[in-house]
Design an enzyme around this catalytic site. Structure first.
Site, PDB file in Angstrom:
ATOM      1  CG  ASP A 132     -16.251   4.739  -1.786  1.00  0.00           C
ATOM      2  OD1 ASP A 132     -15.808   4.641  -0.633  1.00  0.00           O
ATOM      3  OD2 ASP A 132     -16.179   3.822  -2.627  1.00  0.00           O
ATOM      4  CG  MET A 133     -16.570  12.890  -2.515  1.00  0.00           C
ATOM      5  SD  MET A 133     -18.344  13.146  -2.196  1.00  0.00           S
ATOM      6  CE  MET A 133     -18.323  13.713  -0.504  1.00  0.00           C
ATOM      7  NE  ARG A 180     -12.617   5.671   3.074  1.00  0.00           N
ATOM      8  CZ  ARG A 180     -13.519   5.101   2.266  1.00  0.00           C
ATOM      9  NH1 ARG A 180     -13.806   5.605   1.092  1.00  0.00           N
ATOM     10  NH2 ARG A 180     -14.161   4.013   2.664  1.00  0.00           N
ATOM     11  CB  ALA A 185      -9.139   8.641  -7.055  1.00  0.00           C
ATOM     12  NE  ARG A 285      -6.709   3.087  -6.735  1.00  0.00           N
ATOM     13  CZ  ARG A 285      -7.934   3.639  -6.612  1.00  0.00           C
ATOM     14  NH1 ARG A 285      -8.998   2.912  -6.617  1.00  0.00           N
ATOM     15  NH2 ARG A 285      -8.076   4.944  -6.477  1.00  0.00           N
TER      16      ARG A 285
HETATM   17  C1  LIG Z   1      -9.040   3.466   1.901  1.00  0.00           C
HETATM   18  C2  LIG Z   1      -9.092   4.396   0.736  1.00  0.00           C
HETATM   19  C3  LIG Z   1     -10.309   4.834   0.266  1.00  0.00           C
HETATM   20  C4  LIG Z   1     -10.368   5.737  -0.789  1.00  0.00           C
HETATM   21  N1  LIG Z   1     -11.583   6.268  -1.156  1.00  0.00           N
HETATM   22  C5  LIG Z   1     -11.613   7.244  -2.086  1.00  0.00           C
HETATM   23  C6  LIG Z   1     -12.823   7.932  -2.383  1.00  0.00           C
HETATM   24  O1  LIG Z   1     -13.889   7.670  -1.818  1.00  0.00           O
HETATM   25  N2  LIG Z   1     -12.787   8.904  -3.341  1.00  0.00           N
HETATM   26  C7  LIG Z   1     -11.626   9.253  -3.984  1.00  0.00           C
HETATM   27  O2  LIG Z   1     -11.638  10.173  -4.819  1.00  0.00           O
HETATM   28  N3  LIG Z   1     -10.471   8.606  -3.725  1.00  0.00           N
HETATM   29  C8  LIG Z   1     -10.424   7.617  -2.795  1.00  0.00           C
HETATM   30  N4  LIG Z   1      -9.248   6.992  -2.527  1.00  0.00           N
HETATM   31  C9  LIG Z   1      -8.070   7.195  -3.426  1.00  0.00           C
HETATM   32  C10 LIG Z   1      -7.270   8.419  -3.030  1.00  0.00           C
HETATM   33  O3  LIG Z   1      -7.981   9.592  -3.343  1.00  0.00           O
HETATM   34  C11 LIG Z   1      -5.897   8.446  -3.762  1.00  0.00           C
HETATM   35  O4  LIG Z   1      -6.120   8.492  -5.130  1.00  0.00           O
HETATM   36  C12 LIG Z   1      -5.010   7.251  -3.464  1.00  0.00           C
HETATM   37  O5  LIG Z   1      -5.090   6.871  -2.128  1.00  0.00           O
HETATM   38  C13 LIG Z   1      -3.534   7.601  -3.764  1.00  0.00           C
HETATM   39  O6  LIG Z   1      -3.116   8.658  -2.956  1.00  0.00           O
HETATM   40  P1  LIG Z   1      -2.108   8.513  -1.702  1.00  0.00           P
HETATM   41  O7  LIG Z   1      -2.694   9.284  -0.597  1.00  0.00           O
HETATM   42  O8  LIG Z   1      -1.880   7.094  -1.389  1.00  0.00           O
HETATM   43  O9  LIG Z   1      -0.820   9.275  -2.128  1.00  0.00           O
HETATM   44  P2  LIG Z   1       0.130   9.216  -3.411  1.00  0.00           P
HETATM   45  O10 LIG Z   1       0.963  10.454  -3.336  1.00  0.00           O
HETATM   46  O11 LIG Z   1      -0.667   8.966  -4.656  1.00  0.00           O
HETATM   47  O12 LIG Z   1       0.992   7.934  -3.116  1.00  0.00           O
HETATM   48  C14 LIG Z   1       1.906   7.824  -2.045  1.00  0.00           C
HETATM   49  C15 LIG Z   1       2.646   6.511  -2.205  1.00  0.00           C
HETATM   50  O13 LIG Z   1       1.719   5.424  -2.062  1.00  0.00           O
HETATM   51  C16 LIG Z   1       1.975   4.397  -2.996  1.00  0.00           C
HETATM   52  N5  LIG Z   1       0.824   4.288  -3.918  1.00  0.00           N
HETATM   53  C17 LIG Z   1      -0.203   5.174  -4.054  1.00  0.00           C
HETATM   54  N6  LIG Z   1      -1.098   4.753  -4.968  1.00  0.00           N
HETATM   55  C18 LIG Z   1      -0.627   3.588  -5.423  1.00  0.00           C
HETATM   56  C19 LIG Z   1      -1.104   2.651  -6.393  1.00  0.00           C
HETATM   57  N7  LIG Z   1      -2.247   2.835  -7.078  1.00  0.00           N
HETATM   58  N8  LIG Z   1      -0.358   1.549  -6.609  1.00  0.00           N
HETATM   59  C20 LIG Z   1       0.780   1.319  -5.936  1.00  0.00           C
HETATM   60  N9  LIG Z   1       1.300   2.174  -5.016  1.00  0.00           N
HETATM   61  C21 LIG Z   1       0.602   3.276  -4.761  1.00  0.00           C
HETATM   62  C22 LIG Z   1       3.233   4.784  -3.694  1.00  0.00           C
HETATM   63  O14 LIG Z   1       4.318   4.259  -2.958  1.00  0.00           O
HETATM   64  C23 LIG Z   1       3.240   6.293  -3.590  1.00  0.00           C
HETATM   65  O15 LIG Z   1       4.516   6.848  -3.702  1.00  0.00           O
HETATM   66  C24 LIG Z   1      -9.162   6.134  -1.441  1.00  0.00           C
HETATM   67  C25 LIG Z   1      -7.937   5.689  -0.966  1.00  0.00           C
HETATM   68  C26 LIG Z   1      -7.883   4.857   0.117  1.00  0.00           C
HETATM   69  C27 LIG Z   1      -6.542   4.437   0.634  1.00  0.00           C
END
Ligand SMILES: Cc1cc2nc3c(=O)[nH]c(=O)nc-3n(C[C@H](O)[C@H](O)[C@H](O)COP(=O)(O)OP(=O)(O)OC[C@H]3O[C@@H](n4cnc5c(N)ncnc54)[C@H](O)[C@@H]3O)c2cc1C
Length: 303
Positions: A132-133, A180, A185, A285
């Site tokens: 993870d980052m 990935r 986040a 989240r």
């Molecule tokens: C498999 C995976 C691994 C990850 N690993 C890391 C990591 O190592 N380091 C890091 O900094 N971040 C990580 N993240 C988190 C990432 O950086 C984002 O914060 C997170 O995925 C939300 O961004 P999004 O791309 O889904 O887009 P967004 O623009 O945030 O969301 C798009 C749509 O997805 C849905 N959605 C998004 N988040 C949520 C939520 N919490 N609850 C409900 N619905 C939601 C909503 O419908 C929203 O409109 C990871 C995410 C995933 C999916």
């Protein structure tokens, strides 16, 4: 604004005590976390893989500040991988590791040694590890550990955060590896990261272009429909088969979309967190989506 407050709260011991102590918190946390024990993680893995999804399992914990806790985290991963081995899932069940959970803040060499133990246990059951980052202060160290791990375990992957200015260049360096791609986040300053959704989304597409054109294995981690559609177009443009990249989403978020993509023939991996140190993960989240805060408040009111 609310998102920034929640991200600040994710690092506050006072907020941690207050939120963790609320009687309804556990019910809301269960939406995002698969349980507390190894058995819970294995059970979630059985359920999700039976539904045609792959998993990457995260033993919750971060920013560990003593060696014993870091050692215990590495041991938890090794036990988890031992418990997964009999299921014979190979790469359909891998693990995600935060280096700060295995000692990165104390001593990078210790984190590397713990990560090696986890990679070795993963290889023994045909599985893999993705790092993870975390926040931007850890990126150089994480990529350094990755480089060292990849000498013996070239299958090791890493998360790259599109919101950081540096990430397009990092994607170029890593375009032959398992990467990935996430939006990011953590609460990052404007000196190192894009701040608006539009800028972050455009940066995500630029990074995606680099990864899809490369020789590695892109892992498209987003719940964003527009980015998922763009990933499919780019994969097509670069003649990538459906098994030459994958989508990843978080446990409990857009489950219908996860299943729909898998049913349509895409590889989909669900990030499955488990363990009792859920606070930081849970707060990130909530910060991502105001509707999750409303859900939490409704649960409080209904109490
Ligand atoms: C498999 C995976 C691994 C990850 N690993 C890391 C990591 O190592 N380091 C890091 O900094 N971040 C990580 N993240 C988190 C990432 O950086 C984002 O914060 C997170 O995925 C939300 O961004 P999004 O791309 O889904 O887009 P967004 O623009 O945030 O969301 C798009 C749509 O997805 C849905 N959605 C998004 N988040 C949520 C939520 N919490 N609850 C409900 N619905 C939601 C909503 O419908 C929203 O409109 C990871 C995410 C995933 C999916």
């Amino acid at each position: 604004m609310l998102g920034s407050l929640l991200l600040a709260g994710s690092r506050s011991p006072l907020a941690r005590r207050a939120v963790s102590g609320l009687p309804v918190t556990r019910k809301v946390v269960d939406r995002f976390v698969a349980g507390e024990t190894t058995a819970d993680a294995v059970e979630a893995t059985r359920r999700l893989t039976a539904a045609g999804l792959a998993v990457t399992i995260d033993h919750l914990g971060e920013e560990v500040r003593d060696a014993a806790t870091a050692r215990a985290a590495a041991k938890a991963y090794v036990s988890l991988l031992d418990a997964l081995a009999p299921l014979g899932l190979g790469r359909r069940a891998e693990v995600s590791v935060k280096l700060s959970a295995v000692g990165q803040r104390l001593d990078e060499a210790m984190a590397l040694e713990h990560a090696r133990q986890i990679c070795s246990a993963a290889r023994d059951c045909g599985s893999t590890v993705t790092l993870d980052m975390e926040d931007h202060t850890t990126v150089d160290s994480t990529l350094e550990v990755l480089r060292a791990l990849r000498e013996d375990f070239p299958e090791t992957g890493v998360a790259i955060q599109a919101y950081l200015f540096r990430s397009e260049a990092d994607c170029r360096d890593l375009a032959g590896s398992r990467v990935r791609l996430v939006k990011g986040a953590y609460r990052e300053p404007a000196s190192v990261a894009y701040q608006s959704k539009g800028e972050v989304d455009r940066a995500y597409v630029r990074c995606l272009r680099v990864l899809m054109a490369g020789t590695g294995y892109p892992m498209v981690a987003t719940h964003d429909d527009r980015l998922i559609a763009i990933a499919e177009l780019l994969a097509d443009r670069h003649d990538r088969d459906r098994d030459a990249y994958e989508f990843q989403m978080l446990y409990g978020i857009r489950t219908d979309k996860q299943l729909a993509l898998a049913e349509a023939g895409s590889r989909v991996r669900v990030y499955v967190p488990y363990g009792d140190d859920w606070y930081g993960y849970f707060m990130r989240r909530l910060a991502e989506r105001p509707a999750n805060v409303a859900f939490f408040l409704r649960a409080l009111k209904g109490k």
